[in-house]
Design a protein around this motif. Structure first.
Motif, mmCIF file in Angstrom:
data_model
loop_
_atom_site.group_PDB
_atom_site.id
_atom_site.type_symbol
_atom_site.label_atom_id
_atom_site.label_comp_id
_atom_site.label_asym_id
_atom_site.label_seq_id
_atom_site.Cartn_x
_atom_site.Cartn_y
_atom_site.Cartn_z
ATOM 1 N N UNK A 21 -16.496 -5.533 1.100
ATOM 2 C CA UNK A 21 -17.606 -5.001 0.325
ATOM 3 C C UNK A 21 -18.227 -3.805 1.037
ATOM 4 N N UNK A 22 -18.405 -3.975 2.317
ATOM 5 C CA UNK A 22 -19.005 -2.915 3.113
ATOM 6 C C UNK A 22 -18.114 -1.681 3.156
ATOM 7 N N UNK A 23 -16.860 -1.901 3.380
ATOM 8 C CA UNK A 23 -15.922 -0.777 3.413
ATOM 9 C C UNK A 23 -15.973 -0.013 2.100
ATOM 10 N N UNK A 24 -16.040 -0.791 1.071
ATOM 11 C CA UNK A 24 -15.996 -0.201 -0.248
ATOM 12 C C UNK A 24 -17.251 0.593 -0.562
ATOM 13 N N UNK A 25 -18.355 -0.014 -0.248
ATOM 14 C CA UNK A 25 -19.607 0.566 -0.703
ATOM 15 C C UNK A 25 -20.246 1.505 0.299
ATOM 16 N N UNK A 26 -19.945 1.285 1.547
ATOM 17 C CA UNK A 26 -20.610 2.077 2.574
ATOM 18 C C UNK A 26 -20.023 3.476 2.641
ATOM 19 N N UNK A 27 -20.889 4.431 2.536
ATOM 20 C CA UNK A 27 -20.447 5.820 2.504
ATOM 21 C C UNK A 27 -19.845 6.252 3.831
ATOM 22 N N UNK A 28 -20.056 5.472 4.858
ATOM 23 C CA UNK A 28 -19.565 5.872 6.172
ATOM 24 C C UNK A 28 -18.067 5.636 6.337
ATOM 25 N N UNK A 29 -17.519 4.844 5.464
ATOM 26 C CA UNK A 29 -16.108 4.501 5.622
ATOM 27 C C UNK A 29 -15.270 5.128 4.516
ATOM 28 N N UNK A 30 -14.133 5.553 4.944
ATOM 29 C CA UNK A 30 -13.231 6.203 3.991
ATOM 30 C C UNK A 30 -11.840 5.618 4.075
ATOM 31 N N UNK A 31 -11.234 5.608 2.954
ATOM 32 C CA UNK A 31 -9.842 5.190 2.929
ATOM 33 C C UNK A 31 -8.977 6.378 3.289
ATOM 34 N N UNK A 32 -7.954 6.103 4.050
ATOM 35 C CA UNK A 32 -6.971 7.136 4.326
ATOM 36 C C UNK A 32 -5.841 6.948 3.344
ATOM 37 N N UNK A 33 -5.574 7.979 2.610
ATOM 38 C CA UNK A 33 -4.480 7.874 1.650
ATOM 39 C C UNK A 33 -3.177 7.603 2.380
ATOM 40 N N UNK A 34 -2.425 6.763 1.769
ATOM 41 C CA UNK A 34 -1.144 6.442 2.395
ATOM 42 C C UNK A 34 -0.202 7.628 2.293
ATOM 43 N N UNK A 35 0.506 7.816 3.334
ATOM 44 C CA UNK A 35 1.526 8.858 3.267
ATOM 45 C C UNK A 35 2.668 8.359 2.418
ATOM 46 N N UNK A 36 3.253 9.284 1.760
ATOM 47 C CA UNK A 36 4.387 8.907 0.920
ATOM 48 C C UNK A 36 5.479 8.283 1.788
ATOM 49 N N UNK A 37 5.967 7.197 1.313
ATOM 50 C CA UNK A 37 7.045 6.543 2.038
ATOM 51 C C UNK A 37 6.553 5.639 3.151
ATOM 52 N N UNK A 38 5.280 5.844 3.516
ATOM 53 C CA UNK A 38 4.747 5.012 4.578
ATOM 54 C C UNK A 38 4.338 3.668 4.011
ATOM 55 N N UNK B 219 2.426 0.286 5.022
ATOM 56 C CA UNK B 219 1.698 -0.552 5.976
ATOM 57 C C UNK B 219 1.328 -1.862 5.324
ATOM 58 N N UNK B 220 2.048 -2.183 4.282
ATOM 59 C CA UNK B 220 1.717 -3.378 3.548
ATOM 60 C C UNK B 220 0.683 -3.086 2.489
ATOM 61 N N UNK B 221 -0.052 -4.087 2.160
ATOM 62 C CA UNK B 221 -1.070 -3.905 1.129
ATOM 63 C C UNK B 221 -2.217 -3.060 1.649
ATOM 64 N N UNK B 222 -2.848 -2.433 0.727
ATOM 65 C CA UNK B 222 -4.050 -1.700 1.083
ATOM 66 C C UNK B 222 -3.769 -0.463 1.903
ATOM 67 N N UNK B 223 -4.831 0.158 2.327
ATOM 68 C CA UNK B 223 -4.662 1.380 3.095
ATOM 69 C C UNK B 223 -5.470 1.313 4.382
ATOM 70 N N UNK B 224 -5.384 2.391 5.122
ATOM 71 C CA UNK B 224 -6.138 2.455 6.366
ATOM 72 C C UNK B 224 -7.559 2.920 6.073
ATOM 73 N N UNK B 225 -8.439 2.460 6.899
ATOM 74 C CA UNK B 225 -9.826 2.874 6.773
ATOM 75 C C UNK B 225 -10.239 3.637 8.022
ATOM 76 N N UNK B 226 -11.028 4.642 7.790
ATOM 77 C CA UNK B 226 -11.529 5.390 8.951
ATOM 78 C C UNK B 226 -13.009 5.710 8.746
ATOM 79 N N UNK B 227 -13.569 6.320 9.755
ATOM 80 C CA UNK B 227 -14.981 6.687 9.699
ATOM 81 C C UNK B 227 -15.102 8.074 9.086
#
Length: 540
Positions: free
Chosen positions: A193-210, A212-220
């Motif tokens: 919930x926090x990752x989703x709603x908190x403006x401080x966190x961003x999803x890193x788009x997955x690289x094509x072909x990469x 990492x399983x479900x979901x994506x990476x999160x960064x600040x």
DNA sequence: CCTCTGATAAACATAA
DNA sequence: CTTATGTTTATCAGAG
């Protein structure tokens, strides 16, 4: 007794350690070389409190001329022993910083509590008392005193790539805060919930072909990173917090501070300097190393300036008799503290009142309707404020206004670029190409034109908010402009000059004597402490 | 009492 | 289909 030992430390020893510390932080920098020379030159028995850098080029001409170093105790652990976030495990550090006296002041009942018990009974699920050094490995029954956003922040910061999948964030939290091993499962939901709603966190788009399983990476989100740091600093157990306490001893009544229950030492809320640009290497080894490598010498000056200030602060204990009186800045700071940050506030929270909520829903509808997409985002919210909401909360997430699908970050950016791509805060392919992450000083410059005449926060918000589209255009122009060489050189030069002056001012403002007085206009608004301070000084 | 913030729960969608 | 992940909404408690 440690502190006594440190108090008795000789100038020479202190200087040596300072040089070592700086050299480690900024290997091969001109500054550390010069400091080494200075150190050698000044290791005479009659050395005084001042490093006499004035005779030595090129420092003599830099903002570090006549740097004054207040000697005093430094926690030796800070120098090498601490690895990233090791402080979480190290209650000794906390003890050292807080001082034994503080512990002795704690009433018996509360002392018991520090063992996770009160009157022999286990306390489970309760927030850890604020006046007791917290050891997450030990106090497994106390709910960590960190908000979820802080936990996530720490987890991500503690990763070498500064990006983690949700699963790893879980794991980090589980590892470092065993409390959650037995906590109800809801906390994972809260994390997401926090990752989703908190403006401080961003999803890193997955690289094509990469994969990492479900979901994506999160960064600040680098824009909000300082806010998270600020939030973290405010937690009673974080060294930053202590550091700030020490660096900002409340001496005058005009200086705003709060007192934690049971903590005899007041805690200033207003940071005097931006630690963001010089993260203590022992706390953030990955980031600080990266910054040190990628920075220009001038940029590094600012970092070192901050480091010096931080060191200077860390040398002070609340009981240090050698504590120097506050500089004029600090007095000014107290008077203007709240006002000076207001103009950099993000937009008002979306939620809150019923009316706001309604408005937010309307906004959302508008935003998602085709053709009405408004990419609104505080442009450079490197905000250090007194307001917790402006530290990191997601309640103001709509102020960024970016629809979720536009919040993620392109993986095309390298790790180093991570601190570039977020400036315009988009993931669009064209925006991901941003390569002109200006030093903060250059951003200050922009703020200068926008907020220099503002008298209060409301006005500033209106102005900033009203020009968002304009700003977007400017940003685009600026982004493209980085390819236009004709303006580049002159601007760069101008920028560098301002950075140097800014660093100079920083030192002045931090109470470190420097050779020159920085012209008023040279100080950026982000260093608004500086601006206001200089204005005050100039007015006198 | 009101507002704000963070936590929590839950419903739902989607991807692996 | 199941599970993990991500989004959104609602509600609540605590603090100020």
């Amino acid at each position: 007794m440690d502190s006594n030992k440190r108090l008795e430390e000789s100038d020479e020893d202190f200087r040596k350690r300072l040089v070592d510390s700086l050299s480690q932080s900024f290997p091969d920098s001109a500054l550390s070389k010069m400091l080494k020379i200075c150190n050698a030159a000044n290791s005479a028995p009659d050395s005084c409190d001042e490093l006499e850098l004035g005779d030595l080029d090129p420092l003599a001409k830099s903002c570090f001329a006549e740097i004054r170093l207040d000697k005093g105790p430094i926690d030796e652990d800070d120098d090498d022993d601490l690895t990233s976030l090791a402080w979480l495990q190290d209650s000794n550090l906390l003890k050292d910083i807080a001082g034994e006296a503080d512990l002795e002041d704690i009433p018996e009942t509360q002392k018991e509590n520090k063992e996770g018990e009160v009157n022999g009974k286990e306390v489970s699920g309760q927030v850890h008392p604020p006046n007791v050094p917290y050891n997450p490995q030990k106090h497994v029954n106390s709910k960590p005193p960190y908000s979820f956003s802080c936990l996530i922040f720490m987890a991500i910061e503690d990763s070498p790539q500064k990006r983690l999948p949700v699963k790893d964030i879980y794991n980090w939290i589980l590892t470092h805060f065993p409390y959650y091993q037995n906590a109800p499962t809801g906390w994972k939901n809260s994390v997401r919930h926090n990752l989703s709603l908190n403006k401080c966190f961003k999803k890193v788009e997955k690289e094509r072909g990469q994969s990492i399983g479900k979901g994506s990476l999160w960064c600040i989100d680098p824009d909000y990173r300082p806010n998270l740091l600020q939030a973290l600093r405010k937690t009673p157990y974080h060294p930053y917090h202590q550091l700030q306490m020490l660096a900002n001893p409340p001496v005058t009544q005009t200086y705003s501070y709060s007192v934690l229950p049971g903590n005899p030492r007041p805690m200033p809320l207003t940071p005097r300097f931006n630690l963001n640009s010089s993260l203590p290497p022992h706390l953030f080894p990955f980031l600080s190393r990266r910054l040190a490598q990628s920075k220009t010498e001038t940029d590094m000056d600012i970092d070192v300036a901050n480091t010096l200030v931080a060191l200077k602060g860390s040398q002070r204990t609340g009981d240090n008799p050698r504590l120097k009186p506050l500089t004029p800045l600090q007095l000014v700071n107290g008077k203007t503290g709240s006002a000076m940050y207001r103009h950099r506030s993000p937009s008002p929270p979306e939620f809150g009142s019923e009316r706001d909520r309604h408005r937010a829903q309307l906004k959302r509808k508008l935003r998602y309707s085709p053709g009405n997409f408004v990419k609104k985002r505080p442009r450079s919210p490197v905000v250090i404020t007194n307001s917790p909401s402006e530290d990191h909360t997601y309640s103001a997430s709509s102020s960024s206004g970016s629809p979720r699908e536009h919040r993620s970050i392109s993986p095309s950016s390298s790790i180093d670029e991570e601190y570039e791509f977020g400036r315009r805060g988009t993931s669009d392919a064209e925006d991901a190409d941003v390569s002109d992450y200006h030093s903060e000083a250059s951003d200050f410059e922009e703020y200068d034109s926008d907020v220099s005449n503002l008298d209060d926060g409301r006005t500033s918000r209106v102005r900033i908010g009203g020009s968002l589209e304009e700003r977007k255009m400017q940003n685009c122009t600026r982004t493209n402009g980085c390819h236009e060489k004709e303006e580049g050189a002159a601007e760069e030069e101008d920028e560098e000059r301002k950075i140097v002056e800014g660093a100079d001012a920083l030192l002045n403002l931090a109470g470190i004597k420097t050779a020159s007085i920085v012209p008023l206009r040279a100080i950026s608004p982000t260093c608004s402490t500086g601006t206001s301070a200089n204005q005050e000084i100039a007015a006198q």
